[in-house]
Design an enzyme around this catalytic site. Structure first.
Site, PDB file in Angstrom:
ATOM      1  N   ASN A   1      20.909  44.741  83.478  1.00  0.00           N
ATOM      2  CA  ASN A   1      20.202  43.481  83.695  1.00  0.00           C
ATOM      3  C   ASN A   1      20.637  42.355  82.767  1.00  0.00           C
ATOM      4  O   ASN A   1      20.617  41.189  83.159  1.00  0.00           O
ATOM      5  CB  ASN A   1      18.689  43.691  83.608  1.00  0.00           C
ATOM      6  CG  ASN A   1      18.167  44.452  84.800  1.00  0.00           C
ATOM      7  OD1 ASN A   1      18.675  44.317  85.910  1.00  0.00           O
ATOM      8  ND2 ASN A   1      17.160  45.274  84.581  1.00  0.00           N
TER       9      ASN A   1
ATOM     10  N   HIS B   1      19.084  50.475  74.110  1.00  0.00           N
ATOM     11  CA  HIS B   1      19.338  49.168  74.728  1.00  0.00           C
ATOM     12  C   HIS B   1      19.744  48.118  73.689  1.00  0.00           C
ATOM     13  O   HIS B   1      20.288  47.085  74.049  1.00  0.00           O
ATOM     14  CB  HIS B   1      18.088  48.714  75.474  1.00  0.00           C
ATOM     15  CG  HIS B   1      18.331  48.166  76.842  1.00  0.00           C
ATOM     16  ND1 HIS B   1      19.488  48.358  77.569  1.00  0.00           N
ATOM     17  CD2 HIS B   1      17.524  47.403  77.636  1.00  0.00           C
ATOM     18  CE1 HIS B   1      19.379  47.750  78.738  1.00  0.00           C
ATOM     19  NE2 HIS B   1      18.210  47.160  78.801  1.00  0.00           N
TER      20      HIS B   1
ATOM     21  N   TYR C   1      12.000  47.565  69.135  1.00  0.00           N
ATOM     22  CA  TYR C   1      13.226  47.837  69.894  1.00  0.00           C
ATOM     23  C   TYR C   1      14.452  47.997  68.998  1.00  0.00           C
ATOM     24  O   TYR C   1      15.539  48.297  69.488  1.00  0.00           O
ATOM     25  CB  TYR C   1      13.504  46.707  70.887  1.00  0.00           C
ATOM     26  CG  TYR C   1      12.411  46.510  71.899  1.00  0.00           C
ATOM     27  CD1 TYR C   1      12.176  47.455  72.892  1.00  0.00           C
ATOM     28  CD2 TYR C   1      11.606  45.376  71.866  1.00  0.00           C
ATOM     29  CE1 TYR C   1      11.169  47.280  73.823  1.00  0.00           C
ATOM     30  CE2 TYR C   1      10.597  45.188  72.797  1.00  0.00           C
ATOM     31  CZ  TYR C   1      10.384  46.143  73.769  1.00  0.00           C
ATOM     32  OH  TYR C   1       9.384  45.968  74.688  1.00  0.00           O
TER      33      TYR C   1
END
Length: 185
Positions: free
Chosen positions: A113, A19, A14
């Site tokens: 989120n 993100h 990631y």
């Protein structure tokens, strides 16, 4: 004392995704203040500390994955007794074009989120440094989009935005939030 939170997901896969722009930014800012991260399992995060402009600054990168970021934030906030108004969250924003930066205090979570998780434990009266990552094209799934890597031109644009944030971060430390906001516009 200030708490600066960079949002992202742990793990090499990631590392340079849309993100994780909060992680990318906070690492650069902490580095500017000669501060390096170490893992603190009791806080569920990586943490770096420094003193600048006469105040302690705590930088954190939650290791709980984005959707549970509040778990790290509440642990650190409680331990250090930091008010939400002295907290700054750096995160990706799909509602801003790639590389655009906006600063605001309070407000909704925009469906993010990580922010939802933080709102759930400390409310929403904290500061946000929103870094635009743009919206998916051609009906691409939103989750796939934010968990994908930047293209080379996008990455260059985002890094220029992060450089702007980093070079003006001292304004936050001096409590010149309006001036910081104007520099980001």
């Amino acid at each position: 004392m200030l708490l600066v939170i960079g949002l992202g997901n742990p793990g090499k896969e990631y590392q340079y995704t849309r993100h994780n722009v909060g992680f990318i930014a906070i690492e650069k800012i902490a580095n500017q203040y000669n501060s390096s991260f170490s893992t603190k399992k009791k806080f569920n995060c990586e943490i770096a500390e420094t003193i600048s402009y006469g105040q302690k600054i705590i930088f954190i990168k939650p290791t709980t994955y984005m959707n549970l970021s509040g778990k790290s934030v509440i642990s650190v906030k409680t331990y250090y007794n930091i008010y939400p108004a002295k907290s700054f969250v750096i995160h990706d924003d799909i509602d801003l074009e790639t590389g655009r930066v906006k600063f605001k205090t309070g407000g909704g979570n925009g469906g993010h989120n990580g922010l939802k998780s933080i709102d759930g434990v400390i409310g929403n009266n904290y500061n946000r440094i929103r870094i635009g990552v743009g919206r998916p094209q051609n009906n691409q799934d939103l989750a796939d989009y934010v968990l994908n890597h930047f293209s080379k031109p996008e990455y260059k644009t985002v890094m220029q935005a992060i450089d702007r944030i980093t070079s003006n971060f001292g304004l936050i430390l001096e409590n010149k939030l309006e001036e910081f906001k104007n520099k980001m516009a």
